[in-house]
Design a protein around this motif. Sequence first.
Motif, PDB file in Angstrom:
ATOM      1  N   PRO A 114      -8.541  -9.685   2.062  1.00 34.82           N
ATOM      2  CA  PRO A 114      -8.642  -8.522   2.949  1.00 34.82           C
ATOM      3  C   PRO A 114      -8.629  -7.180   2.236  1.00 34.82           C
ATOM      4  O   PRO A 114      -9.329  -6.253   2.638  1.00 34.82           O
ATOM      5  CB  PRO A 114      -7.408  -8.681   3.857  1.00 34.82           C
ATOM      6  N   SER A 138      -6.083  -7.830   9.935  1.00 30.89           N
ATOM      7  CA  SER A 138      -6.151  -8.888   8.933  1.00 30.89           C
ATOM      8  C   SER A 138      -4.780  -9.216   8.360  1.00 30.89           C
ATOM      9  O   SER A 138      -4.524 -10.355   7.966  1.00 30.89           O
ATOM     10  CB  SER A 138      -7.110  -8.493   7.809  1.00 30.89           C
ATOM     11  N   GLY A 198     -10.825 -13.751   5.224  1.00 34.44           N
ATOM     12  CA  GLY A 198     -10.049 -12.509   5.157  1.00 34.44           C
ATOM     13  C   GLY A 198     -10.851 -11.353   4.606  1.00 34.44           C
ATOM     14  O   GLY A 198     -10.785 -10.232   5.123  1.00 34.44           O
ATOM     15  N   LEU A 233     -13.448 -10.321   7.326  1.00 34.65           N
ATOM     16  CA  LEU A 233     -12.881  -9.638   8.493  1.00 34.65           C
ATOM     17  C   LEU A 233     -12.670  -8.148   8.233  1.00 34.65           C
ATOM     18  O   LEU A 233     -12.873  -7.318   9.128  1.00 34.65           O
ATOM     19  CB  LEU A 233     -11.555 -10.290   8.900  1.00 34.65           C
ATOM     20  N   THR A 234     -12.259  -7.798   7.002  1.00 30.25           N
ATOM     21  CA  THR A 234     -12.040  -6.375   6.712  1.00 30.25           C
ATOM     22  C   THR A 234     -13.329  -5.677   6.275  1.00 30.25           C
ATOM     23  O   THR A 234     -13.568  -4.527   6.643  1.00 30.25           O
ATOM     24  CB  THR A 234     -10.974  -6.196   5.619  1.00 30.25           C
TER      25      THR A 234
END
Length: 379
Positions: free
Chosen positions: A250, A84, A71, A74-75
């Motif tokens: 995230p 996310s 997470g 991904l961000t």
Amino acid sequence: MDRLSHNKLQLEKRAEKFASEVIAKKGEAILSDSFPLDIWQKLGEEGFLGIGLPKKFGGLGEDSLSITFVGRALTAYGNNLGISLSWMIHNALARYFVFKFGKPKQRKTILPLLSSGTNTVVFAVSEPKTGGHPKYLKTTALRHGLEYVINGEKTLLTNGPIADLFIVIAVTSQEKEKKSFTAFLVPKDIKGLTITEFIKFDALKPAPHCGIRLENCIIPAENIIGKKDCAYELMVKPFRDIEDTLMMGPIAGIISAQLKMAVSILLNTSKEVSDKLMEDLGTLQSQIHTLTLLAYESAKIIDNKWVHPETLTFPFTFRWLASNAQTMIDELLFQQEVNVPLLMKALSKDVHTILKIAENVRQIKLRQQGVKLFKSMLI
């Protein structure tokens, strides 16, 4: 480095590569109301939609800490919080609802579809005008033989427009003012279920939201997930903490992404770099490191089921630090009088928005902490 840590770091590297090559390349185009199903499909192909599910169900067999690693990546490298958010909700429901509470047949049927991204599951608790407070929930499920008839309305369903399956929380019994709730697996194509609205938010794009109406939906008793009449205490309340915890990664990642953007903007200006600016950037980097560590430690607490009074404050401390860091980035760029790109403005709004979700619950819990401290000093 032990094998477990090595596996997590390898998974994180995969997520960084995916975010850079698939999500970030969309740029500002991803900030639309149209959900990118192509990205969702690719997340499934990479195994990122079943991180916390056993391999026999098509998952990666990882834990909450791995979900947090991915997470954050991904961000931090994808520059989008909305994707996310959708991803985290899907993984959390797959692991902590369907896998944890599902019957063997439900697991065998549903989990492989969730792991691949073929199906998406959505949590349906909140209702129009009343939110998710158990006292005010009105959706009912009345038993008729081997079936239940569900009537009611739900709103603010993250991923609702792309859902294939809804986990609907409904009242199944009531004694005076005390309501008991049960969770039902309700397919999207069941007769009597309609999408009531596509809710547009001016933040957290492109995460999709909608509401549903259930009118005499006939659901087999075998579609109950978890224990009858115990869904709110055993499922709904714990899931709030799980959501808060798994969203830490995230959030830490997207603030890190913004700091990198801010430094890049400052490098391209002709203004003199002051000691104060360097100190501010160092402070921000330190705060982001702290946010990341809080996210990791909180995820490990979920995995180890370790409950201690001090650990319950982690989400509150995280929110406070994250809000401070985001505000500091905003003010730093304002003070430097630079042109802030649309993407950065959107990301700032996303962070401020997500940190305000369930703010009333946070305030209540903090007051409880204060009352407890106050009373302890009176003894």
